[in-house]
Design an enzyme around this catalytic site. Structure first.
Site, mmCIF file in Angstrom:
data_model
loop_
_atom_site.group_PDB
_atom_site.id
_atom_site.type_symbol
_atom_site.label_atom_id
_atom_site.label_comp_id
_atom_site.label_asym_id
_atom_site.label_seq_id
_atom_site.Cartn_x
_atom_site.Cartn_y
_atom_site.Cartn_z
ATOM 1 N N ASP A 1 0.831 -1.192 0.000
ATOM 2 C CA ASP A 1 0.000 0.000 0.000
ATOM 3 C C ASP A 1 0.873 1.252 0.000
ATOM 4 O O ASP A 1 1.864 1.337 0.737
ATOM 5 C CB ASP A 1 -0.899 -0.027 1.243
ATOM 6 C CG ASP A 1 -1.746 1.211 1.386
ATOM 7 O OD1 ASP A 1 -2.628 1.417 0.539
ATOM 8 O OD2 ASP A 1 -1.509 1.976 2.337
ATOM 9 N N GLU B 1 1.687 -0.516 -5.031
ATOM 10 C CA GLU B 1 0.765 0.566 -5.340
ATOM 11 C C GLU B 1 1.667 1.792 -5.503
ATOM 12 O O GLU B 1 2.123 2.354 -4.504
ATOM 13 C CB GLU B 1 -0.253 0.786 -4.225
ATOM 14 C CG GLU B 1 -1.249 1.886 -4.568
ATOM 15 C CD GLU B 1 -2.179 2.241 -3.415
ATOM 16 O OE1 GLU B 1 -3.341 2.585 -3.682
ATOM 17 O OE2 GLU B 1 -1.728 2.182 -2.253
#
Length: 702
Positions: free
Chosen positions: A342, A378
């Protein structure tokens, strides 16, 4: 109680069959107490007197799995110097393998009195916070083997443990929303029939429900609020939180592996649940604040490139050790197959700017365990220069946000999209080829947990997040969505028919694109969140997948497209197209060719026309340049992909020099997308009418 010196490594609580070794790092502490917690609310404190390189440690014979514990750190409380030690706060072990309980929010879990952030709060947090748990590391893995699915054979399914399983009618009530549910035959059967090879789980590291959300009657449903990087989230366990969650997670991984499905974890190593300078003191902040967190020039405050209040200090060797130890633990002890990072750009912020050569990437590159699993970035954060799609090191794959945006723009009719769409369809060579990566570096997706569902992408022009309690200010404003003529629910048959066609267009485009496709859970059923594009706080029916009793046409179409991709290597090439005949393939035709709807090869003017929204793509199954695993030549059928993203029906001409006879195998204007072998046969030079906003695939046997 006997207390032996113990060892400084490994960090955390390590049970060896006779007792437990405890070790914790702190450079700022004057002394640290290990507190063994008892069910009657009392605790036994043991000072950790042995110190090696700022690691305090002890071995306690007879301390068994299931024992709850925490640390009390004695040291300076001086926020103006970035120091926030407070022995009144019972702290989680940063290396805890399991966590028991939840946070009961109140002033007790904060290091300062409300309204006076520079003063120290001496209220005891122990009755109000979570506890670390000693676990039994032994587990019968049997003959468990990781599937090791190659990227070109991978189909990723992003899912939430609770959201995927909470409403499945075949699951017993006590299993819904748990790790055990993932191992249930009904869930595994759905994934295998869909053709999924990898289950990407939204955060399962122990996380915290934010104080603000709890006060609003909401929850941190998504889980991007980690407090324990080694512990499976205890609320997803069906039968206990004294270590049972570890056994249950391992059992789920073992069952998924038996079905040939890999397990990828969405991990949040960029920040913790302790928030900014006004956040609670739960673990890292009270143990060694300046070693764990990136502080500003005024050390009372935290640098925040994540939008969550803090960022971990990626140039700290102790933070890097924590992350690498955590990653290795989940691979070696929990048997997971990869990670999706993330806000991964934050991990590259060794100083201020995003640094491709930061220490974190160096460590991952040389690690013999972590470097061998799937690593997905990401590739952005909210800091300056944080959008880094295409800029991660060669070992990494990336969520391709440009793929998502371009495919959405094409099908909603944005001008000047065709040229970039061609690049995204063929693996985004403009992003990945210059550093030696290949099409498989691109994780292609149209939707994910963050944003509209597939249904809502074609049903809403605007977000509808009122239930989040922020007056619809949260969530992305620019969604590249189109409601097809009506906002939200409608009975208009023409709008509903167009929405169905658009959803099939997105699914088909995703499965026909080079790279690695990723589906979002429930999109195969046209799951809706009623226009909420930021359902992070909605732990309820709005976010949980509603399973249709009899399947759906979209489910059948999605299955067919996944299996079409899996059956044909021309859709999952490991090298970029050459755009010319390939030596050694004995075929004079190019491996790929581009045509106008009239069957003429595309010119520069055709590519740059503002209104261009239709084209035909020829994929030559006889000109695949990469060899098979034993060096053999790979051949496949050839395909023509016809895209009509315009608002009107168009006649397409089959190119005359690329095959005599073709058969229609996909037509998104038909609800079921066509049954195998039922499509029309069309000769070279023949005409085919594509309705507005539709896609047709023609196949020519090898």
């Amino acid at each position: 109680m006997q207390v032996w010196p113990g060892e400084a490594y490994p960090l955390g609580a390590t049970y060896d069959g006779a007792g437990t070794n405890f070790a914790v790092f702190s450079e700022t502490a004057d002394r640290i107490e290990l507190c063994l917690l008892h069910d009657d609310g009392s605790e036994t404190a043991v000072e950790l007197r042995e110190t090696d390189a700022f690691v305090r440690h002890a071995y306690l014979p007879g301390v068994m799995p299931g024992q709850r514990y925490g640390f009390r750190v004695h040291g300076p409380y001086a926020p103006d110097r970035g120091l926030r030690c407070n022995s009144a706060k019972l702290l989680l072990d940063p290396y805890a393998r399991a966590v028991s309980g939840t946070v009961r929010w109140g002033e007790e879990v904060y290091g300062y009195p409300f309204g006076s952030p520079d003063k120290r709060n001496d209220l005891d947090s122990a009755p109000h916070t979570m506890a670390s748990v000693v676990i039994n590391p032994y587990f019968d893995w049997g003959d468990d083997r990781r599937p090791h699915t190659e990227y070109h054979r991978t189909v990723i399914y992003e899912a939430h443990v609770k959201g995927l399983t909470m409403r499945h009618p075949a699951l017993p009530d006590e299993l819904r929303g748990t790790y055990a549910a993932l191992a249930h035959p009904a869930i595994i059967e759905h994934l295998t029939e869909l053709g999924v090879t990898a289950l990407e789980l939204m955060p399962v590291h122990q996380f915290v429900n934010d104080h603000r959300l709890v006060d609003m009657g909401l929850a941190n449903y998504w889980g991007y609020n980690t407090i324990g990087f080694f512990a499976p989230h205890n609320a997803y366990a069906s039968w206990g939180d004294r270590g049972q969650q570890v056994l249950e997670f391992k059992s789920a991984v073992r069952a998924l592996h038996e079905a040939g499905i890999e397990v990828i974890l969405d991990v949040v190593y960029n920040h913790t649940a302790e928030g900014n300078h006004l956040g609670p003191t739960l673990s890292f902040r009270g143990i060694d604040n300046p070693s764990y967190y990136r502080l500003t020039d005024d050390p009372r405050y935290y640098m925040d490139t994540t939008g969550t209040g803090n960022s971990l200090l990626m140039r700290s060797p102790h933070v890097l050790q924590l992350i690498m130890d955590s990653l290795r633990y989940w691979v070696t002890d929990m048997h997971v197959d990869g990670f999706r990072f993330d806000l991964a750009a934050t991990l590259a912020r060794q100083f201020h700017e995003v640094d491709r050569l930061s220490s974190f990437f160096d460590l991952v590159q040389q690690d013999p365990v972590v470097s061998q699993v799937k690593l997905i970035a990401e590739p952005w954060d909210v800091g300056e220069g944080g959008y880094q799609v295409g800029n991660f090191p060669p070992l990494w794959t990336e969520w391709n946000g440009k793929y998502r945006d371009t495919v959405r723009d094409l099908w909603r009719g944005e001008p000047r999209t065709l040229a970039e769409f061609a690049s995204r369809l063929t693996g985004s060579s403009d992003l990945y080829q210059d550093d030696g990566r290949r099409p498989l570096a691109s994780i292609n997706f149209v939707t994910c947990h963050d944003g509209f569902t597939l249904h809502d992408l074609v049903a809403y022009n605007d977000k509808h997040n009122e239930s989040n309690g922020e007056d619809n200010r949260d969530g992305e404003n620019y969604n590249r969505s189109w409601n097809c003529g009506a906002e939200g629910d409608t009975d208009d048959p023409a709008v509903l028919e167009l929405r169905g066609r658009q959803m099939r267009n997105f699914v088909a485009t995703l499965m026909l694109s080079q790279g690695v496709p990723m589906l979002s859970h429930g999109d195969e059923f046209a799951r809706t969140q009623q226009g909420n594009n930021n359902a992070y706080c909605q732990d309820n029916e709005l976010s949980w997948v509603e399973w249709p009793e009899d399947g759906s046409e979209l489910l059948e179409f999605t299955r067919a497209m996944v299996w079409l991709r899996r059956d044909h290597p021309v859709f999952r090439r490991r090298r970029f197209f050459h755009g010319r005949p390939v030596q050694g393939t004995h075929d004079e035709l190019s491996d790929i060719a581009w045509f106008t709807p009239q069957g003429q090869e595309m010119t520069q003017r055709d590519w740059t026309s503002a209104q261009a929204s239709a084209l035909t793509v020829f994929l030559n199954g006889n000109a695949i340049s990469e060899p098979g695993p034993r060096g053999e030549r790979i051949t496949d059928d050839s395909f023509l992909l016809m895209f009509n993203a315009s608002p009107k029906a168009l006649d397409f001409v089959v190119p005359v020099d690329h095959g005599r006879q073709w058969q229609v195998v996909v037509d998104t204007s038909v609800p079921e997308g066509l049954a195998p072998g039922t499509g029309d046969k069309i000769a070279a030079g023949g005409r085919l009418t594509l309705v507005d906003r539709s896609l047709v695939v023609l196949q020519r046997p090898a």
